[in-house]
Design a protein around this motif. Sequence first.
Motif, mmCIF file in Angstrom:
data_model
loop_
_atom_site.group_PDB
_atom_site.id
_atom_site.type_symbol
_atom_site.label_atom_id
_atom_site.label_comp_id
_atom_site.label_asym_id
_atom_site.label_seq_id
_atom_site.Cartn_x
_atom_site.Cartn_y
_atom_site.Cartn_z
ATOM 1 N N VAL A 188 0.859 -1.186 0.000
ATOM 2 C CA VAL A 188 0.000 0.000 0.000
ATOM 3 C C VAL A 188 0.889 1.229 0.000
ATOM 4 C CG1 VAL A 188 -1.822 1.258 1.198
ATOM 5 C CG2 VAL A 188 -1.783 -1.245 1.258
ATOM 6 N N LYS A 189 0.560 2.196 -0.870
ATOM 7 C CA LYS A 189 1.378 3.389 -0.978
ATOM 8 C C LYS A 189 1.311 4.200 0.312
ATOM 9 C CE LYS A 189 2.436 7.220 -4.060
ATOM 10 N NZ LYS A 189 2.069 7.936 -5.311
ATOM 11 N N CYS A 190 2.495 4.620 0.785
ATOM 12 C CA CYS A 190 2.567 5.375 2.042
ATOM 13 C C CYS A 190 2.098 6.806 1.819
ATOM 14 C CB CYS A 190 3.998 5.377 2.581
ATOM 15 S SG CYS A 190 4.628 3.733 2.975
ATOM 16 N N PRO A 191 1.498 7.420 2.841
ATOM 17 C CA PRO A 191 1.043 8.806 2.699
ATOM 18 C C PRO A 191 2.174 9.822 2.666
ATOM 19 C CG PRO A 191 0.651 8.010 4.927
ATOM 20 C CD PRO A 191 1.140 6.821 4.150
ATOM 21 N N VAL A 192 3.389 9.428 3.101
ATOM 22 C CA VAL A 192 4.524 10.358 3.127
ATOM 23 C C VAL A 192 5.358 10.128 1.876
ATOM 24 C CG1 VAL A 192 4.578 10.525 5.624
ATOM 25 C CG2 VAL A 192 5.842 8.699 4.506
ATOM 26 N N PRO A 193 6.014 11.173 1.347
ATOM 27 C CA PRO A 193 6.783 10.997 0.107
ATOM 28 C C PRO A 193 8.105 10.273 0.288
ATOM 29 C CG PRO A 193 6.931 13.262 0.875
ATOM 30 C CD PRO A 193 5.960 12.594 1.784
#
Length: 502
Positions: A45-50
């Motif tokens: 799942v893509k993390c919310p932080v870059p």
Amino acid sequence: MAADWLGSLVSINCGPTLGVYQGEVSSVNQTSQTISLRQPFHNGVKCPVPEVTFSAMDIKDLKILNIRGGGIGNGFTQTVSFGGQGGRGGGGGGRTAGAPAGSAPMAVPGRADPSGMGDGHASPQQQQQQQCSKSYGEKHMMEMAGQNKGSFRRRHNSWSSSSRGGNQATTPKRNGVRNGGKNKDDECFGDGVDDDLDEDFDFEGNLALFDKAAVFSQIDTSSRSRGTPEKQQTPARYRHDENILEAKPVTYRQIAVPQPGTQEYCTDTGLVVPSVTYELHKRLLSVAEKHGLSLERRLEMTGVCASQMALTLLGGPNRLTPKNVHQRPTVVLLCGPHVQGAQGISCGRHLANHEVEVVLFLPNFVKMLEAITSELSLFNKTGGKQVSSVKDLPTSPVDLVISCLDSHENATLREQPWYRAAADWANQNRAPVLSIDPPVSGREAAVESKWALSLGLPLPLSESVGRVYLCDIGVPRQVFQEVGIKYHSPFGCKFVIPLHSP
């Protein structure tokens, strides 16, 4: 050395607590023993932080999914040492199989490396380092790396489909070779199925192969050879209120009179309602009175039906609500000294009971009918206003004018001053006019109305009375039969119905 790994796609296993991360290497700090990933994925799942930074103490395993520029390993997934210092588990957080803590990253030879075992016989340590990785975010990572989607359609775990070809013989197999030299993934997903999917379909070329003129010509020829089929009968279409299962056809002439008038009307459902002469209408009311339908009952029924129609014309529930007391409608009734005038007074009484401002015009007469006297007594108890002079009528336009000035019996009333004055006031006022029981055609009414309400059966009326409505005054069917009228009620579930010209 650390700058060589920037831009590579890696998978970092931080144990069961922190999970697995994938991303693009953005920075490697050998002094603080940290590595940072850009656009990371956590457990697929893509993390919310870059960006996420990891310490060597937390890294259990690090796998290289793709090396920037296609360098070492030529696309192999490699397990390398990160160089953790004093890590947990006795060998450092970044250890690998057989690699001591603090060692430099181990270079694993690829298929094109002449110094390695390029013949496919790799050491056990190299085979472990070259195992395929079905990571959670592999699909997203390959898209982020700008790889060709066609190279991953087979979901190969160890190498890109670009490696197929001359070097395929030196490609290491994960579980050996079986079934005639096929890899187990090729055996499962079908080898060679997607070979031609990289080519775009030529829609224009395929459309050019279709000869539309020839196809239509063939269709026309086939139709002429079979002959034109007979025109099928269109099935009947029913309205929502019509019965589909009809036992017998509907008879639209259900009313027949011995002395038909000069006009015929029809209802919304198509039933024909003939008009009757005034003599037949008078005889019908006389027979009904003998059977118990007295004048008082007819006046009450006429008043109820006329007031119900007037309330609808005034706006119905949109106008007459308890919250709209500041806009109560105003109705003026113009009545004469006859039965038609008594019908108007009865209508005014019911309107006043429904919170309508009613102004009743009735001239002063020395002698009046008993029916008018009784109806007037009841009206005065409703709080309505009664005037005997046209000067006392409202000067501003009102909501509705109900005209009951004309009589079927006495035509000389039209010459009296009070009649002409009331008719002039009604014609000058801009309010719409409803006529109750207007006279027959040939005796034009002095007041031009918009609606006309007939009783029982309609009389032949002129066009100046406006749209004709019919109300049920409660005459039994046997009374109709006694005067020679074949009658079936056209009212249905209503007491007031509109009539139309056929």
